[in-house]
Design an enzyme around this catalytic site. Structure first.
Site, PDB file in Angstrom:
ATOM      1  N   ASP A   4     -25.664  24.385  29.797  1.00 44.59           N
ATOM      2  CA  ASP A   4     -24.715  24.514  30.058  1.00 44.59           C
ATOM      3  C   ASP A   4     -23.792  23.365  31.231  1.00 44.59           C
ATOM      4  O   ASP A   4     -24.899  23.746  32.372  1.00 44.59           O
ATOM      5  CB  ASP A   4     -23.616  26.277  29.338  1.00 44.59           C
ATOM      6  N   LYS A  63     -18.828  24.872  28.806  1.00 45.48           N
ATOM      7  CA  LYS A  63     -17.946  25.163  30.013  1.00 45.48           C
ATOM      8  C   LYS A  63     -17.886  25.629  31.368  1.00 45.48           C
ATOM      9  O   LYS A  63     -18.306  26.225  31.506  1.00 45.48           O
ATOM     10  CB  LYS A  63     -18.987  26.996  30.130  1.00 45.48           C
ATOM     11  N   MET A  71     -17.168  34.262  39.572  1.00 44.21           N
ATOM     12  CA  MET A  71     -15.690  33.357  38.968  1.00 44.21           C
ATOM     13  C   MET A  71     -14.705  34.401  39.394  1.00 44.21           C
ATOM     14  O   MET A  71     -13.943  34.926  38.840  1.00 44.21           O
ATOM     15  CB  MET A  71     -16.582  33.952  37.316  1.00 44.21           C
TER      16      MET A  71
END
Ligand code: SAH
Length: 504
Positions: free
Chosen positions: A37, A59, A174
């Protein structure tokens, strides 16, 4: 049905290729299918064997190429088909990587799996920004927290009060989008607004950027700078240590984006030196080498080689590699070269010969074919038989000059230089979006092929300058209307790197 395969959930590390484990590399080399990813360094894919299937499942925030359910189904399907599946995940698979869920799905399907830990960005990104996550003086613990949780949610899974009063280091992954909420919640739960905070994006890679502030100021700083994910947020006094420990961002070419246009196989020497000095290197090969297989006639000549020629003149490392591959397909012993003398155009070619324990008898002081031609005295040329193994595009000066002085010249086209069309790692796209500070050219064919690519830049991209390895390459640049902003003083890769260091 074929025997089920096996799935490896593999940590790809935080970005720097050197931070990938030996086990990860071994499995990438062995894989039938690689599923990767957004946060995996795509350069890892080069270790895959030819023919291995590579599947991107995406993603970047909000831009899911496959949903988690679809990824799970894909893993099961590939393993059931009997394949060795390597599921690569940025950092460590079990640190906010949903690796645990994928392992459970495999187990439920009765499939075998193994997990290979990786260096997590939670530790590596701060480290490369000069921040140790613990330190005897100022932090005896560190906590890694998801920044996905909405801090204003009533029943948050996180204990914000405890996080606010924690005296250790708090690391949010994040968390860029929610930074204003995270910092205000920490302060409203009692954290000191003066607590140092840093964010590090694309940590450990050439494109690393960091910003620093306090709980009170950082959200505004991040907004003003337009600082974006993926980034790690570090809260705590350890942030102060970066004033002294920030070796990575203090390297001389840090923050310089440099394009390398050589072929894949040749790029590494230049890219390696530039990366070591801190540059963000974009390898955009414009050409690819395709060896020309030896036919019966050439094999016969190789067999009789020592009787046919007095000199072999090598004008590139590629010529050395391909010549000896074909030579050893015919001979078992290097002594089949007999008394043939060897000449080489420059240090890279000489080095390739040395790797075979062959010393060249001639190497010009200036590394051009013209200079090499001038190395031979008239007496050395007259009546002598020269073999020139070369590419389809070789400069004709050398053979013309040898012939003019009475030499007998045989040329073998050992390889062809063709345009590279693939953009497997998305580097061309990144160049068009972000631009670069320098484009480096190491031969006139790289110039011509770069020109032919016609890569246009998006608004806001950095406008590049042009760096040339030597006069022939510079002439090729000028002919096509490019400026030559710097030219190496010695016509070698190191010479070019030296000039870049002085020129920036
Ligand atoms: N398993 C990964 C984390 C996946 S969650 C790991 O162990 O590192 C995705 C988040 O990781 C991103 O939003 C960002 O916060 C962080 N991240 C991953 N790679 C990063 C990098 N090179 N630099 C900064 N942050 C990174």
């Amino acid at each position: 049905m074929s025997k089920p395969g096996k799935t490896y959930l593999v940590g790809a590390g935080p970005g720097d290729l050197g931070l990938v484990t030996l086990r990860a590399r071994e499995l990438v080399e062995r894989a039938d299918v690689l599923i990767y990813d957004y946060l995996c360094n795509p350069e890892l894919l080069r270790w895959a064997r030819p023919g291995a299937e590579k599947i991107y499942v995406g993603k970047s925030a909000g831009n899911h190429t496959l949903s988690q359910d679809e990824i799970n189904a894909l893993l099961v399907k590939q393993a059931r088909a009997g394949k060795i599946v390597v599921r690569l995940k940025g950092g460590d698979p079990y640190v906010f990587g949903r690796g645990g869920e994928e392992a459970e799905v495999l187990l439920e399907a009765g499939l075998e799996f193994e997990e290979v830990p990786g260096i997590t960005s939670a530790i590596a990104a701060p480290a490369y920004a000069g921040i140790p996550v613990t330190h005897r003086e100022c932090a005896s613990s560190f906590t890694v927290v998801t920044g996905h949780e909405d801090p204003s949610k009533e029943n948050s899974a996180l204990d914000w009060k405890a996080l606010a009063s924690d005296r250790g280091t708090r690391i949010f992954l994040m968390g860029v989008e929610r930074l204003p909420q995270i910092t205000s919640r920490l302060m409203s739960e009692g954290a000191d607004p003066a607590t140092p905070v840093a964010l590090v994006r694309w940590g450990t890679t050439g494109r690393q950027e960091s910003v620093e502030g306090t709980l009170a100021t950082i959200a505004d700083i991040v907004r003003q700078r337009g600082f974006k994910a993926p980034a790690v947020t570090i809260v705590g006094n350890v942030v102060k240590l970066r004033r002294e420990l920030n070796w990575f961002e203090h390297r001389p070419l840090f923050d310089k984006r440099i394009v390398v246009t050589r072929t894949r196989s040749q790029a590494s020497a230049l890219s390696g030196q530039l990366r070591e000095l801190g540059a963000d290197v974009l390898e955009i090969p414009t050409i690819r080498i395709v060896p020309v297989a030896a036919d019966d006639l050439r094999r016969e000549q190789l067999r009789l080689l020592s009787g046919l020629y007095d000199w072999i003149v090598f004008t590139s490392p590629n010529a050395v590699d391909i010549f000896f591959e074909q030579f050893f397909a015919v001979h078992k012993d290097i002594r089949a070269l007999g008394t043939i003398q060897i000449a080489a155009v420059g240090p890279a070619t000489t080095a390739r010969l040395r790797a075979l324990h062959i010393e060249s008898q001639k190497q010009p002081r200036e590394f051009t074919t013209e200079a090499l031609a001038a190395e031979f005295s008239d007496g050395e040329i007259m009546g002598r038989r020269f073999l020139l193994p070369r590419s389809n595009l070789a400069n004709p000066v050398l053979s013309a000059s040898l012939r003019e002085h009475g030499g007998q010249v045989t040329e073998w086209v050992l390889y062809e230089t063709v345009a590279e069309t693939a953009d497997e790692t998305g580097t061309r796209e990144r160049y068009q979006l972000e631009g670069a500070d320098w484009i480096t050219f190491t031969s006139s064919s790289t110039v011509e092929n770069w020109h032919a690519l016609k890569l246009s830049l998006q608004p806001g991209a950095r406008i590049p300058k042009y760096a040339s390895i030597g006069p022939v390459t510079s002439a090729a640049l000028r002919k096509l209307g490019y400026s030559v902003d710097i030219e190496a003083e010695s016509y070698t890769i190191s010479g070019l790197v030296c000039r870049l260091l002085n020129g920036v």
